[in-house]
Design a protein around this motif. Structure first.
Motif, PDB file in Angstrom:
ATOM      1  N   PRO A 111       0.801  -1.233   0.000  1.00 47.73           N
ATOM      2  CA  PRO A 111       0.000   0.000   0.000  1.00 47.73           C
ATOM      3  C   PRO A 111       0.834   1.284   0.000  1.00 47.73           C
ATOM      4  N   SER A 116       1.421   2.698  -8.577  1.00 44.24           N
ATOM      5  CA  SER A 116       0.337   1.719  -8.753  1.00 44.24           C
ATOM      6  C   SER A 116      -0.245   1.734 -10.155  1.00 44.24           C
ATOM      7  N   LEU A 215      -7.276  -7.149   0.781  1.00 42.24           N
ATOM      8  CA  LEU A 215      -7.319  -5.827   0.165  1.00 42.24           C
ATOM      9  C   LEU A 215      -7.008  -4.708   1.155  1.00 42.24           C
ATOM     10  N   ARG A 216      -7.065  -5.010   2.432  1.00 43.37           N
ATOM     11  CA  ARG A 216      -6.650  -4.019   3.427  1.00 43.37           C
ATOM     12  C   ARG A 216      -5.128  -3.990   3.595  1.00 43.37           C
ATOM     13  N   ARG A 219      -2.260  -3.576  -2.384  1.00 41.44           N
ATOM     14  CA  ARG A 219      -2.906  -2.744  -3.397  1.00 41.44           C
ATOM     15  C   ARG A 219      -2.835  -3.465  -4.736  1.00 41.44           C
ATOM     16  N   LYS A 236      -7.869  -1.970 -13.875  1.00 42.52           N
ATOM     17  CA  LYS A 236      -7.694  -3.108 -12.982  1.00 42.52           C
ATOM     18  C   LYS A 236      -8.464  -4.313 -13.553  1.00 42.52           C
TER      19      LYS A 236
END
Length: 314
Positions: A111, A116, A215-216, A219, A236
């Motif tokens: 993250p 990204s 997902l926490r 990324r 995505k």
């Protein structure tokens, strides 16, 4: 002599299973474990007399079990190759491959990584080792050398990167093979400079508590194959971008894109009769099984996905 029960690879002459009852062993590419676990669970709830023993392994192990008749079904991301078809022909076996869905490879980052948005060209350079550090990607980060992590040795994700992305180039030496998709996700979550490759169904079903947890901690990167892309060109591996658009459709509508790291999912049967393996294969390829694909975030092979235009920010 008591009647024999139907089990894959048992060598029995009088199997007693039916399309909805009995026992059968199947082997599944571990990349597809979440979606196939849902398929097996639903099938067995619908048919309480059906007992499916599913083994989740790297692709090479799946195909070895299938060729050696240890299992009647294989779920993999490719059709049989020429050597495998020749081996089955020696066994006087005519396999049946059924296209059941489309998935993608998700590129996973820590993250804290600001890079990204990645192009296919950048990924190719990272996976080949030509780009060795994150500063070479955009200069936006102080992260150091890039460590690449896959789910397992000899996995389908590793094969896809080698065959479809690198196209003969050697893989970077800064590569790590985890023992599973779960371990690959955990590695990325705890190593900020790493980049991981996992099957998209490990991060696509937002109703799954396990996916929510992943997902926490990681990324999912947005990817594009377009040259000189703008910010809105990065996508995505959502269902809408897994759709198998034709070259003509893509040319006619510049807003359409196809996620560049996508692949097909097949169920391959070696049953010479209509037994439980065939029954399960028909279920997965049928309406109920295809709906499970749809709800999990993958693209069903036989159902159309309704396309709704939304902001790229999601």
């Amino acid at each position: 002599m008591p009647a024999c029960s139907s089990q894959s690879g048992s060598g029995t002459d009088e199997p007693t299973d039916t399309p909805t009852s009995g026992k059968v062993s199947i082997s599944v590419d571990e990349t597809f474990a979440p979606i196939l676990e849902s398929q097996v669970d639903t099938f067995q709830k619908l048919y309480p007399d059906a007992h499916i023993k599913a083994s989740y392994q790297p692709e090479d192990s799946v195909m070895l079990d299938f060729l050696n008749d240890k299992v009647k079904l294989a779920v993999v991301s490719r059709d049989l190759n020429a050597a495998e078809k020749a081996e089955l022909a020696k066994q006087t076996m005519t396999p049946i491959a059924t296209h059941i869905g489309i998935d993608g490879l998700a590129i996973i980052l820590h993250p804290s990584n600001p890079d990204s948005l990645l192009t296919v060209t950048q990924l190719r350079s990272i996976f080949s080792g030509q780009t060795a550090g994150w500063k070479q990607v955009s200069g936006k980060t102080k992260l150091g050398d890039i460590n690449v992590v896959f789910d397992a040795n000899r996995s389908s994700t590793l094969r896809f990167v080698r065959d479809s992305l690198l196209r003969g180039q050697p893989l970077t030496k800064r590569v790590f093979a985890a023992k599973s998709n779960t371990e690959a996700l955990t590695y990325v979550a705890t190593h900020p400079a790493s980049i991981g490759v996992v099957g998209v169904n490990w991060v696509s079903d937002h109703d799954d508590p396990t996916v929510q947890s992943f997902l926490r901690s990681v990324r999912v990167a947005a990817i594009t194959a377009r040259p000189n892309p703008g910010k809105d060109d990065y996508i995505k591996p959502f269902q809408r971008y897994l759709a198998p658009y034709t070259a003509e459709q893509l040319k006619a509508d510049q807003n359409l894109q196809r996620y560049p790291l996508q692949r097909n999912i097949y169920v391959i049967s070696r049953e010479a009769r209509t037994g439980l393996g065939s029954g399960f294969a028909s279920f997965v390829a049928g309406q109920k099984g295809q709906l499970i694909f749809y709800k999990s975030g993958l693209l069903p092979a036989k159902m159309q996905v309704r396309i709704v235009t939304t902001s790229k920010a999601d």
